[in-house]
Design a protein around this motif. Structure first.
Motif, PDB file in Angstrom:
ATOM      1  N   PHE A  47       0.850  -1.179   0.000  1.00 34.84           N
ATOM      2  CA  PHE A  47       0.000   0.000   0.000  1.00 34.84           C
ATOM      3  C   PHE A  47       0.890   1.236   0.000  1.00 34.84           C
ATOM      4  CE2 PHE A  47       0.898  -0.800   4.387  1.00 34.84           C
ATOM      5  CZ  PHE A  47       1.020   0.450   4.958  1.00 34.84           C
ATOM      6  N   GLY A  48       0.284   2.350  -0.223  1.00 34.67           N
ATOM      7  CA  GLY A  48       1.041   3.596  -0.250  1.00 34.67           C
ATOM      8  C   GLY A  48       1.727   3.786  -1.596  1.00 34.67           C
ATOM      9  N   GLN A  49       2.277   4.954  -1.795  1.00 31.99           N
ATOM     10  CA  GLN A  49       2.928   5.248  -3.062  1.00 31.99           C
ATOM     11  C   GLN A  49       4.284   4.571  -3.177  1.00 31.99           C
ATOM     12  OE1 GLN A  49       2.989   9.437  -3.754  1.00 31.99           O
ATOM     13  NE2 GLN A  49       0.775   9.578  -3.971  1.00 31.99           N
ATOM     14  N   GLY A  50       4.892   4.277  -2.042  1.00 29.80           N
ATOM     15  CA  GLY A  50       6.193   3.620  -2.072  1.00 29.80           C
ATOM     16  C   GLY A  50       6.099   2.114  -2.203  1.00 29.80           C
ATOM     17  N   GLY A  51       4.902   1.583  -2.094  1.00 31.19           N
ATOM     18  CA  GLY A  51       4.728   0.136  -2.202  1.00 31.19           C
ATOM     19  C   GLY A  51       5.256  -0.612  -0.999  1.00 31.19           C
ATOM     20  N   GLU A  52       5.139  -0.008   0.186  1.00 33.09           N
ATOM     21  CA  GLU A  52       5.639  -0.667   1.391  1.00 33.09           C
ATOM     22  C   GLU A  52       4.577  -1.602   1.972  1.00 33.09           C
ATOM     23  OE1 GLU A  52       3.934   3.327   2.464  1.00 33.09           O
ATOM     24  OE2 GLU A  52       5.495   2.721   1.127  1.00 33.09           O
ATOM     25  N   THR A  53       5.006  -2.526   2.795  1.00 31.16           N
ATOM     26  CA  THR A  53       4.083  -3.436   3.463  1.00 31.16           C
ATOM     27  C   THR A  53       3.731  -2.860   4.824  1.00 31.16           C
ATOM     28  OG1 THR A  53       5.912  -4.718   4.383  1.00 31.16           O
ATOM     29  CG2 THR A  53       4.976  -5.486   2.303  1.00 31.16           C
ATOM     30  N   ALA A  54       2.693  -3.399   5.419  1.00 29.85           N
ATOM     31  CA  ALA A  54       2.219  -2.909   6.713  1.00 29.85           C
ATOM     32  C   ALA A  54       3.211  -3.281   7.810  1.00 29.85           C
ATOM     33  CB  ALA A  54       0.857  -3.505   7.018  1.00 29.85           C
ATOM     34  N   ASP A  55       3.454  -2.336   8.712  1.00 35.89           N
ATOM     35  CA  ASP A  55       4.322  -2.636   9.840  1.00 35.89           C
ATOM     36  C   ASP A  55       3.539  -3.443  10.882  1.00 35.89           C
ATOM     37  OD1 ASP A  55       2.656  -0.587  10.548  1.00 35.89           O
ATOM     38  OD2 ASP A  55       4.162   0.546  11.657  1.00 35.89           O
ATOM     39  N   SER A  56       4.219  -3.918  11.894  1.00 34.28           N
ATOM     40  CA  SER A  56       3.575  -4.826  12.854  1.00 34.28           C
ATOM     41  C   SER A  56       2.479  -4.130  13.653  1.00 34.28           C
ATOM     42  CB  SER A  56       4.622  -5.424  13.788  1.00 34.28           C
ATOM     43  OG  SER A  56       5.253  -4.406  14.534  1.00 34.28           O
ATOM     44  N   ASP A  57       2.628  -2.836  13.948  1.00 34.21           N
ATOM     45  CA  ASP A  57       1.580  -2.125  14.687  1.00 34.21           C
ATOM     46  C   ASP A  57       0.301  -2.019  13.868  1.00 34.21           C
ATOM     47  OD1 ASP A  57       3.196  -1.729  16.894  1.00 34.21           O
ATOM     48  OD2 ASP A  57       3.921   0.213  16.192  1.00 34.21           O
ATOM     49  N   ARG A  58       0.444  -1.711  12.602  1.00 30.74           N
ATOM     50  CA  ARG A  58      -0.727  -1.606  11.725  1.00 30.74           C
ATOM     51  C   ARG A  58      -1.379  -2.977  11.540  1.00 30.74           C
ATOM     52  NH1 ARG A  58      -2.096   1.980   6.816  1.00 30.74           N
ATOM     53  NH2 ARG A  58      -0.787   3.436   7.965  1.00 30.74           N
ATOM     54  N   GLN A  59      -0.565  -4.004  11.424  1.00 30.23           N
ATOM     55  CA  GLN A  59      -1.087  -5.360  11.269  1.00 30.23           C
ATOM     56  C   GLN A  59      -1.821  -5.797  12.536  1.00 30.23           C
ATOM     57  OE1 GLN A  59       1.955  -8.010   9.985  1.00 30.23           O
ATOM     58  NE2 GLN A  59       0.626  -9.765   9.859  1.00 30.23           N
ATOM     59  N   GLN A  60      -1.276  -5.470  13.701  1.00 31.88           N
ATOM     60  CA  GLN A  60      -1.921  -5.812  14.972  1.00 31.88           C
ATOM     61  C   GLN A  60      -3.235  -5.043  15.134  1.00 31.88           C
ATOM     62  OE1 GLN A  60      -1.020  -8.220  16.851  1.00 31.88           O
ATOM     63  NE2 GLN A  60      -2.307  -7.900  18.604  1.00 31.88           N
ATOM     64  N   SER A  61      -3.262  -3.792  14.713  1.00 34.98           N
ATOM     65  CA  SER A  61      -4.486  -2.995  14.772  1.00 34.98           C
ATOM     66  C   SER A  61      -5.561  -3.584  13.860  1.00 34.98           C
ATOM     67  CB  SER A  61      -4.175  -1.556  14.373  1.00 34.98           C
ATOM     68  OG  SER A  61      -5.349  -0.812  14.297  1.00 34.98           O
ATOM     69  N   HIS A  62      -5.151  -4.026  12.675  1.00 30.63           N
ATOM     70  CA  HIS A  62      -6.085  -4.671  11.747  1.00 30.63           C
ATOM     71  C   HIS A  62      -6.657  -5.948  12.367  1.00 30.63           C
ATOM     72  CE1 HIS A  62      -7.741  -5.966   7.890  1.00 30.63           C
ATOM     73  NE2 HIS A  62      -7.211  -7.148   8.130  1.00 30.63           N
ATOM     74  N   TYR A  63      -5.812  -6.732  12.993  1.00 32.26           N
ATOM     75  CA  TYR A  63      -6.239  -7.981  13.633  1.00 32.26           C
ATOM     76  C   TYR A  63      -7.240  -7.706  14.755  1.00 32.26           C
ATOM     77  CZ  TYR A  63      -5.926 -12.022  16.738  1.00 32.26           C
ATOM     78  OH  TYR A  63      -6.221 -13.071  17.562  1.00 32.26           O
ATOM     79  N   ARG A  64      -6.920  -6.749  15.625  1.00 28.61           N
ATOM     80  CA  ARG A  64      -7.787  -6.461  16.764  1.00 28.61           C
ATOM     81  C   ARG A  64      -9.144  -5.916  16.319  1.00 28.61           C
ATOM     82  NH1 ARG A  64      -6.282  -6.458  21.752  1.00 28.61           N
ATOM     83  NH2 ARG A  64      -7.453  -4.607  22.357  1.00 28.61           N
ATOM     84  N   SER A  65      -9.152  -5.051  15.314  1.00 28.64           N
ATOM     85  CA  SER A  65     -10.426  -4.510  14.835  1.00 28.64           C
ATOM     86  C   SER A  65     -11.246  -5.574  14.120  1.00 28.64           C
ATOM     87  CB  SER A  65     -10.201  -3.300  13.942  1.00 28.64           C
ATOM     88  OG  SER A  65      -9.481  -3.668  12.789  1.00 28.64           O
ATOM     89  N   CYS A  66     -10.585  -6.489  13.435  1.00 26.71           N
ATOM     90  CA  CYS A  66     -11.291  -7.595  12.770  1.00 26.71           C
ATOM     91  C   CYS A  66     -11.970  -8.498  13.799  1.00 26.71           C
ATOM     92  CB  CYS A  66     -10.312  -8.389  11.911  1.00 26.71           C
ATOM     93  SG  CYS A  66     -11.011  -9.854  11.133  1.00 26.71           S
TER      94      CYS A  66
END
Length: 97
Positions: A47-66
């Motif tokens: 995602f993003g313009q640089g094509g970077e992957t999600a960091d662990s905090d963003r991934q953990q936030s996605h998991y918890r909200s799911c």
């Protein structure tokens, strides 16, 4: 007239049934298992313009909200490590005169 009443009754029953099914939650363990797979796939997407992957905090936030969306509860927080931790390097030397 009777037909209108029957149609109105069936419409109310159908609306009530669909509304009650819309709020169905799954058990916490099942939600955690489903969301773990979803979060691992999310962590590999670009995602993003640089094509970077999600960091662990963003991934953990996605998991918890799911998990919260599917089960209505947040997953339990991982227990922090307790006790004494020593890290780094040390050197012991002897000096003779």
């Amino acid at each position: 007239m009777i037909l209108r009443i029957a149609l109105f009754t069936f419409a109310l029953i159908g609306f009530g049934t669909s509304a009650s099914l819309a709020g169905v939650r799954i058990p916490l363990g099942a939600a955690m298992a489903q969301c773990a797979q979803s979060a691992s796939v999310y962590g590999q997407t670009l995602f993003g313009q640089g094509g970077e992957t999600a960091d662990s905090d963003r991934q953990q936030s996605h998991y918890r909200s799911c998990v919260r969306a599917k089960s209505g509860q947040y997953p339990p927080k991982q227990a922090g490590k307790t006790g004494l931790r020593i890290s780094g390097s040390a050197s012991i030397g002897l000096v003779w005169k």
